[in-house]
Design a protein around this motif. Structure first.
Motif, PDB file in Angstrom:
ATOM      1  N   LYS A 203       0.805  -1.231   0.000  1.00  0.00           N
ATOM      2  CA  LYS A 203       0.000   0.000   0.000  1.00  0.00           C
ATOM      3  C   LYS A 203       0.830   1.270   0.000  1.00  0.00           C
ATOM      4  O   LYS A 203       0.323   2.348  -0.303  1.00  0.00           O
ATOM      5  CB  LYS A 203      -0.976  -0.030   1.170  1.00  0.00           C
ATOM      6  N   ASP A 204       2.123   1.163   0.314  1.00  0.00           N
ATOM      7  CA  ASP A 204       2.969   2.356   0.273  1.00  0.00           C
ATOM      8  C   ASP A 204       3.138   2.879  -1.149  1.00  0.00           C
ATOM      9  O   ASP A 204       3.570   4.018  -1.345  1.00  0.00           O
ATOM     10  CB  ASP A 204       4.340   2.052   0.891  1.00  0.00           C
TER      11      ASP A 204
ATOM     12  N   THR B 279       0.431   7.036  -3.528  1.00  0.00           N
ATOM     13  CA  THR B 279       0.849   8.353  -3.069  1.00  0.00           C
ATOM     14  C   THR B 279      -0.302   9.337  -3.249  1.00  0.00           C
ATOM     15  O   THR B 279      -1.114   9.173  -4.155  1.00  0.00           O
ATOM     16  CB  THR B 279       2.048   8.882  -3.885  1.00  0.00           C
ATOM     17  N   THR B 280      -0.358  10.345  -2.375  1.00  0.00           N
ATOM     18  CA  THR B 280      -1.437  11.331  -2.466  1.00  0.00           C
ATOM     19  C   THR B 280      -1.451  12.000  -3.835  1.00  0.00           C
ATOM     20  O   THR B 280      -2.503  12.148  -4.458  1.00  0.00           O
ATOM     21  CB  THR B 280      -1.275  12.401  -1.366  1.00  0.00           C
TER      22      THR B 280
ATOM     23  N   GLU C   6      -5.077   2.199   7.685  1.00  0.00           N
ATOM     24  CA  GLU C   6      -3.722   2.445   7.179  1.00  0.00           C
ATOM     25  C   GLU C   6      -3.784   3.191   5.850  1.00  0.00           C
ATOM     26  O   GLU C   6      -4.834   3.617   5.407  1.00  0.00           O
ATOM     27  CB  GLU C   6      -2.961   1.129   7.016  1.00  0.00           C
ATOM     28  N   LYS C   7      -2.639   3.268   5.191  1.00  0.00           N
ATOM     29  CA  LYS C   7      -2.481   4.041   3.957  1.00  0.00           C
ATOM     30  C   LYS C   7      -3.599   3.821   2.922  1.00  0.00           C
ATOM     31  O   LYS C   7      -4.161   4.779   2.399  1.00  0.00           O
ATOM     32  CB  LYS C   7      -1.119   3.691   3.343  1.00  0.00           C
ATOM     33  N   GLY C   8      -3.884   2.552   2.606  1.00  0.00           N
ATOM     34  CA  GLY C   8      -4.880   2.252   1.566  1.00  0.00           C
ATOM     35  C   GLY C   8      -6.241   2.842   1.897  1.00  0.00           C
ATOM     36  O   GLY C   8      -6.903   3.458   1.057  1.00  0.00           O
TER      37      GLY C   8
ATOM     38  N   MET D  86      -6.836   5.314   4.019  1.00  0.00           N
ATOM     39  CA  MET D  86      -6.734   6.774   4.044  1.00  0.00           C
ATOM     40  C   MET D  86      -6.813   7.348   2.623  1.00  0.00           C
ATOM     41  O   MET D  86      -7.488   8.345   2.383  1.00  0.00           O
ATOM     42  CB  MET D  86      -5.415   7.220   4.689  1.00  0.00           C
ATOM     43  N   MET D  87      -6.116   6.686   1.677  1.00  0.00           N
ATOM     44  CA  MET D  87      -6.120   7.172   0.300  1.00  0.00           C
ATOM     45  C   MET D  87      -7.501   7.023  -0.344  1.00  0.00           C
ATOM     46  O   MET D  87      -7.933   7.872  -1.112  1.00  0.00           O
ATOM     47  CB  MET D  87      -5.073   6.398  -0.529  1.00  0.00           C
TER      48      MET D  87
ATOM     49  N   TYR E  87      -9.620   9.894   1.042  1.00  0.00           N
ATOM     50  CA  TYR E  87      -9.051  11.236   1.061  1.00  0.00           C
ATOM     51  C   TYR E  87      -9.774  12.241   0.155  1.00  0.00           C
ATOM     52  O   TYR E  87     -10.046  13.368   0.546  1.00  0.00           O
ATOM     53  CB  TYR E  87      -7.555  11.182   0.733  1.00  0.00           C
TER      54      TYR E  87
ATOM     55  N   LYS F  80      -9.336  13.857   8.816  1.00  0.00           N
ATOM     56  CA  LYS F  80      -8.146  13.628   8.011  1.00  0.00           C
ATOM     57  C   LYS F  80      -8.382  13.682   6.499  1.00  0.00           C
ATOM     58  O   LYS F  80      -7.442  13.570   5.740  1.00  0.00           O
ATOM     59  CB  LYS F  80      -7.540  12.253   8.357  1.00  0.00           C
TER      60      LYS F  80
END
Lengths: 276, 84
Positions: free
Chosen positions: A94-95, A98-99, A125-127, A129-130, A133, A162
């Motif tokens: 998932k890293d 990127t935004t 986590e990242k996934g 949140m993205m 977003y 967030k």
């Protein structure tokens, strides 16, 4: 103007992917050009639920890394010509999201589509949140069960603090509660949290109630979104939720009618044992 | 005594679930919505006050309250008289 919807829940296994598939198919059936994006990088499953797993060539991360264009990565649904799928990568983690990369793709999709449905992975986590977003609306998928309700509350807190809209101080994301795996019989016996109980706790508007149904497993077995099961109670409940989402005036009349044995059931011979 | 519990009306498990959720969620909402800088802000405010007045950390109470569209930070401490 294109509208971005995130389907999220915090907890895993509550029906996010089933809901993403069902909602995006329904929006497309109502005539809206719709794309559904799988944000579960590394554990993609939307392709299986949509029945297009053997047609994946390029994925979301390929597009972010400019190894492919959005057009190359989009898979056109074989049943609805207004529906497209953007699969997640199965090999990266998932890293890789990127935004900036996600923003670029969503901005490009906004030019062409009416609705962009983001299927969030479980967790915060990242996934996840993205996926949330850039959302304009959020569909919070909740089971009538303590851990799911608690996680939904946590996700609502994150959406309000967030997300892109929250950080810019814009109007907040419009929240919709979708209760899945609901059993009226168990609620009557006092064994399950009722719709009212869940609404008392989460305090967000209700979009729909999807009953526990055998058709959901039949649908995923066949790779057909449950919305296309004309006689299924779960399929009908999703169609009602979609009509509520877009407004009755924009819903085609035939969309909410129980139809005769549909094409997909004739093809697959499933969804017949549903209690009615 | 637990052996007489069968005489009490049996509590439905859904009600129990709702009560437990209401308690834990109201607790989590107050903790999770506090901004990340709040602990540091508290620490620095206490340090500034302690610079001018002989007060211990536990004599200064700082709390954040959330309202519908804004939050307030409330700070409470007793100012000691200079001649004491």
């Amino acid at each position: 103007m294109a509208h971005v919807i995130v389907v999220t829940s915090g907890k895993g296994g509550v029906g996010k992917t089933t809901t993403s598939a069902a909602i995006s198919t329904g929006l497309a059936l109502c005539g809206f050009k719709t794309v559904v994006i799988d944000f579960d990088v590394g554990l993609r499953n939307l392709d299986l639920i949509m029945g297009c797993e053997r047609r994946v060539v390029y994925d979301f991360i390929n597009v972010i890394n400019k190894e492919a264009t959005v057009k190359q990565a989009l898979i056109k649904d074989k049943r609805c010509d207004q529906l497209f799928i953007l699969p997640a990568s199965q090999t990266r983690d998932k890293d890789a999201l990127t935004t900036e990369g996600v923003k670029e793709i969503i901005d490009e999709l906004k030019q062409e589509f009416d609705y962009i449905v983001c299927d969030s992975p479980a967790g915060i986590e990242k996934g996840a949140m993205m996926a949330m977003y850039f959302a304009d609306s959020a569909i919070i998928v909740t089971n009538p069960e303590v851990s799911s309700v608690r996680d939904s509350d946590r996700i609502l807190g994150i959406l309000n603090s967030k997300s892109h809209r929250a950080t810019l101080g814009q109007d907040s994301i419009k929240e919709h509660l979708l209760i899945t795996r609901y059993s009226e019989a168990r609620v009557k016996k006092g064994e399950m949290l009722s719709v009212q109980d869940i609404q008392d706790i989460l305090a967000i508007p209700l979009l729909g109630i999807i009953p526990e149904s055998q058709d959901v497993l039949s649908a995923s077995n066949a790779g057909v979104p449950v919305t296309l099961f004309d006689e299924s109670e779960a399929g009908m409940a999703y169609r009602r939720a979609i009509a509520k989402f877009i407004g009755e005036d924009k819903t085609p009349e035939s969309f909410l009618k129980k139809q005769k044995r549909g094409l997909f059931k004739r093809m697959f011979g499933i969804g017949e044992e549903t209690a009615r | 005594m637990s052996i007489f519990n069968f005489l009490l009306p049996k509590k439905k498990s859904a009600n129990l679930a709702k009560e437990r959720l209401q308690i834990i969620i109201s607790h989590e909402r107050t903790n999770n919505t506090a901004p990340d800088f709040l602990p540091q802000l508290k620490k620095e405010l206490i340090a500034v006050i302690a610079k001018y007045m002989p007060l211990q950390e536990d004599q200064i109470n700082i709390q954040m309250h959330r309202q519908d569209n804004h939050s307030t930070i409330e700070m409470n401490f007793v100012v000691p008289n200079a001649d004491e």
